[in-house]
Design a protein around this motif. Structure first.
Motif, PDB file in Angstrom:
ATOM      1  N   ARG A 163       0.829  -1.206   0.000  1.00  0.00           N
ATOM      2  CA  ARG A 163       0.000   0.000   0.000  1.00  0.00           C
ATOM      3  C   ARG A 163       0.863   1.256   0.000  1.00  0.00           C
ATOM      4  O   ARG A 163       0.535   2.248  -0.663  1.00  0.00           O
ATOM      5  CB  ARG A 163      -0.947   0.006   1.204  1.00  0.00           C
ATOM      6  CG  ARG A 163      -1.960  -1.126   1.178  1.00  0.00           C
ATOM      7  CD  ARG A 163      -3.122  -0.887   2.132  1.00  0.00           C
ATOM      8  NE  ARG A 163      -2.739  -0.630   3.498  1.00  0.00           N
ATOM      9  CZ  ARG A 163      -2.519  -1.569   4.414  1.00  0.00           C
ATOM     10  NH1 ARG A 163      -2.622  -2.849   4.085  1.00  0.00           N
ATOM     11  NH2 ARG A 163      -2.194  -1.248   5.647  1.00  0.00           N
ATOM     12  N   LEU A 166       2.320   1.565  -3.636  1.00  0.00           N
ATOM     13  CA  LEU A 166       1.264   1.924  -4.593  1.00  0.00           C
ATOM     14  C   LEU A 166       0.740   3.330  -4.336  1.00  0.00           C
ATOM     15  O   LEU A 166       0.375   4.047  -5.275  1.00  0.00           O
ATOM     16  CB  LEU A 166       0.123   0.909  -4.523  1.00  0.00           C
ATOM     17  CG  LEU A 166       0.457  -0.491  -5.040  1.00  0.00           C
ATOM     18  CD1 LEU A 166      -0.727  -1.420  -4.828  1.00  0.00           C
ATOM     19  CD2 LEU A 166       0.832  -0.456  -6.517  1.00  0.00           C
ATOM     20  N   ARG A 170       0.254   5.894  -7.295  1.00  0.00           N
ATOM     21  CA  ARG A 170      -1.119   5.740  -7.761  1.00  0.00           C
ATOM     22  C   ARG A 170      -1.534   6.771  -8.812  1.00  0.00           C
ATOM     23  O   ARG A 170      -2.230   6.433  -9.781  1.00  0.00           O
ATOM     24  CB  ARG A 170      -2.106   5.796  -6.573  1.00  0.00           C
ATOM     25  CG  ARG A 170      -3.527   5.398  -6.957  1.00  0.00           C
ATOM     26  CD  ARG A 170      -3.593   3.948  -7.373  1.00  0.00           C
ATOM     27  NE  ARG A 170      -4.874   3.546  -7.933  1.00  0.00           N
ATOM     28  CZ  ARG A 170      -5.169   3.581  -9.232  1.00  0.00           C
ATOM     29  NH1 ARG A 170      -4.283   4.050 -10.105  1.00  0.00           N
ATOM     30  NH2 ARG A 170      -6.349   3.175  -9.670  1.00  0.00           N
ATOM     31  N   ASP A 175      -5.619   1.570 -14.056  1.00  0.00           N
ATOM     32  CA  ASP A 175      -6.273   0.652 -13.129  1.00  0.00           C
ATOM     33  C   ASP A 175      -5.294  -0.398 -12.622  1.00  0.00           C
ATOM     34  O   ASP A 175      -4.273  -0.690 -13.253  1.00  0.00           O
ATOM     35  CB  ASP A 175      -7.448  -0.045 -13.819  1.00  0.00           C
ATOM     36  CG  ASP A 175      -8.612   0.905 -14.069  1.00  0.00           C
ATOM     37  OD1 ASP A 175      -8.856   1.767 -13.210  1.00  0.00           O
ATOM     38  OD2 ASP A 175      -9.261   0.783 -15.121  1.00  0.00           O
ATOM     39  N   ALA A 176      -5.639  -1.002 -11.482  1.00  0.00           N
ATOM     40  CA  ALA A 176      -4.822  -2.077 -10.917  1.00  0.00           C
ATOM     41  C   ALA A 176      -5.725  -3.033 -10.162  1.00  0.00           C
ATOM     42  O   ALA A 176      -6.676  -2.611  -9.512  1.00  0.00           O
ATOM     43  CB  ALA A 176      -3.747  -1.509  -9.994  1.00  0.00           C
ATOM     44  N   TYR A 191      -6.615  -1.190   0.113  1.00  0.00           N
ATOM     45  CA  TYR A 191      -6.569  -1.276  -1.343  1.00  0.00           C
ATOM     46  C   TYR A 191      -7.761  -0.558  -1.979  1.00  0.00           C
ATOM     47  O   TYR A 191      -7.612   0.123  -2.999  1.00  0.00           O
ATOM     48  CB  TYR A 191      -6.544  -2.736  -1.784  1.00  0.00           C
ATOM     49  CG  TYR A 191      -5.240  -3.442  -1.529  1.00  0.00           C
ATOM     50  CD1 TYR A 191      -4.028  -2.774  -1.652  1.00  0.00           C
ATOM     51  CD2 TYR A 191      -5.209  -4.786  -1.175  1.00  0.00           C
ATOM     52  CE1 TYR A 191      -2.830  -3.418  -1.418  1.00  0.00           C
ATOM     53  CE2 TYR A 191      -4.012  -5.444  -0.948  1.00  0.00           C
ATOM     54  CZ  TYR A 191      -2.824  -4.762  -1.076  1.00  0.00           C
ATOM     55  OH  TYR A 191      -1.631  -5.400  -0.845  1.00  0.00           O
ATOM     56  N   LEU A 196      -8.291   0.442  -6.027  1.00  0.00           N
ATOM     57  CA  LEU A 196      -7.851  -0.778  -6.683  1.00  0.00           C
ATOM     58  C   LEU A 196      -9.020  -1.739  -6.853  1.00  0.00           C
ATOM     59  O   LEU A 196     -10.023  -1.666  -6.143  1.00  0.00           O
ATOM     60  CB  LEU A 196      -6.750  -1.469  -5.875  1.00  0.00           C
ATOM     61  CG  LEU A 196      -5.502  -0.654  -5.530  1.00  0.00           C
ATOM     62  CD1 LEU A 196      -4.459  -1.551  -4.883  1.00  0.00           C
ATOM     63  CD2 LEU A 196      -4.929   0.044  -6.748  1.00  0.00           C
ATOM     64  N   ARG A 224     -15.754  -3.152  -8.407  1.00  0.00           N
ATOM     65  CA  ARG A 224     -14.322  -3.374  -8.169  1.00  0.00           C
ATOM     66  C   ARG A 224     -13.961  -4.858  -8.091  1.00  0.00           C
ATOM     67  O   ARG A 224     -12.799  -5.202  -7.906  1.00  0.00           O
ATOM     68  CB  ARG A 224     -13.903  -2.732  -6.841  1.00  0.00           C
ATOM     69  CG  ARG A 224     -14.198  -1.273  -6.713  1.00  0.00           C
ATOM     70  CD  ARG A 224     -13.097  -0.404  -7.281  1.00  0.00           C
ATOM     71  NE  ARG A 224     -13.263   0.930  -6.743  1.00  0.00           N
ATOM     72  CZ  ARG A 224     -12.730   1.349  -5.598  1.00  0.00           C
ATOM     73  NH1 ARG A 224     -11.975   0.530  -4.893  1.00  0.00           N
ATOM     74  NH2 ARG A 224     -12.949   2.571  -5.168  1.00  0.00           N
TER      75      ARG A 224
END
Length: 291
Positions: A163, A166, A170, A175-176, A191, A196, A224
């Motif tokens: 985290r 990322l 970010r 997208d991830a 997340y 995410l 998501r």
């Protein structure tokens, strides 16, 4: 359900007993299928035919090292239902080098490759050192930022550090998805706070180590959530019949959707429909466009 002509043409009997020949009420996308694994070498076409019978119509083949990613991209040019990812798994992170980086960059330019990864952090086994894992991850985050492709991420026992990294990247990423999420509620919400996506597998049905997910899997917003087998690994432990050889395969994805829908308190058809919409949007899959 009877065998299709494709199955009969293969000359191979289906390894799935009748009780496991389940058909999804809506087409499904398996976002994580390790179809370059040696166990699929002899019956890949029959495996894909069984997936089609189960209404698993689109599959993303995971590329977790250069050889696997190259093979995944090649398969995705041969079979219309397949797409590929290309990346270096954290287990192999010590192999990252400028030559590998350039090879991955070239793979990411291929139309059949729809995501960067599988990449990430795995502090559970540490087959590569944490320092090497972080170095390889950040290099691949840079490739994702450069290409604009979404990320296909792996994380185990490394949620806090993942985290943090990322969070720093970010704004530069599209997208991830954290595929095969197995962490705790705090990590999940961390997340989600980073915008995410989350991939769910048959881990949910494992009473030994996946039961905790049942308590908060409904926290994942519908837009998501995506589903995957991670085959040939992570065969659900609560299947109503046994499989000779115990190899997981995409045709079993409807069982995972059924389990997931139960613990989320929604219908199987609704979950199947929504996860497919989400996956096609995430990977930018256009049914009307050629690859």
């Amino acid at each position: 359900m009877s065998d299709t002509p494709q199955h009969q043409a293969s000359g191979q009997e289906s390894p799935l007993p009748e009780a496991l020949r389940i058909t999804s009420p809506s087409p499904l996308v398996d976002i994580g299928a390790n179809l370059t694994h040696d166990s699929f070498e002899r019956d890949l076409e029959a495996t894909l035919a069984r997936a089609a019978d189960a209404n698993v119509t689109t599959l993303v083949v995971t590329g977790a090292d250069l050889e696997g990613a190259t093979r995944a991209a090649r398969l995705a040019t041969q079979f219309p239902s397949l797409h590929a990812t290309a990346g270096l798994h954290p287990h192999h992170a010590s192999e990252w080098c400028p030559e590998l980086e350039q090879a991955m960059r070239e793979l990411h330019r291929q139309k059949s490759v729809v995501a960067v990864g599988e990449c990430g952090l795995d502090f559970h086994r540490n087959f590569s050192s944490p320092a090497d894992q972080e170095r390889a991850l950040e290099a691949q985050l840079a490739l994702a930022a450069e290409s604009g492709l979404p990320l296909f991420l792996h994380e185990r026992d490394a949620g806090r550090r993942m985290r943090e990294i990322l969070g720093e990247w970010r704004d530069r990423l599209s997208d991830a998805v954290v595929h095969c999420f197995t962490g705790d509620r705090e990590t999940l919400h961390g997340y989600l706070d980073l915008d995410l996506h989350i991939g769910q597998t048959g881990w949910l049905s494992d009473e030994r180590r996946g039961h905790h997910l049942r308590e908060f899997v409904a926290d994942i917003p519908a837009e998501r959530l995506m589903v995957e087998t991670d085959c040939p690994y992570l065969l659900p432990r609560n299947l109503p019949a046994k499989i000779k050889g115990r190899r997981h395969e995409p045709a079993l994805l409807p069982w995972i959707v059924r389990e997931l829908a139960h613990w989320r308190g929604e219908s199987e058809a609704e979950l199947a429909h929504q996860t497919t919409l989400t996956a096609k949007r995430f990977f930018r899959l256009n049914e009307d466009a050629g690859k």
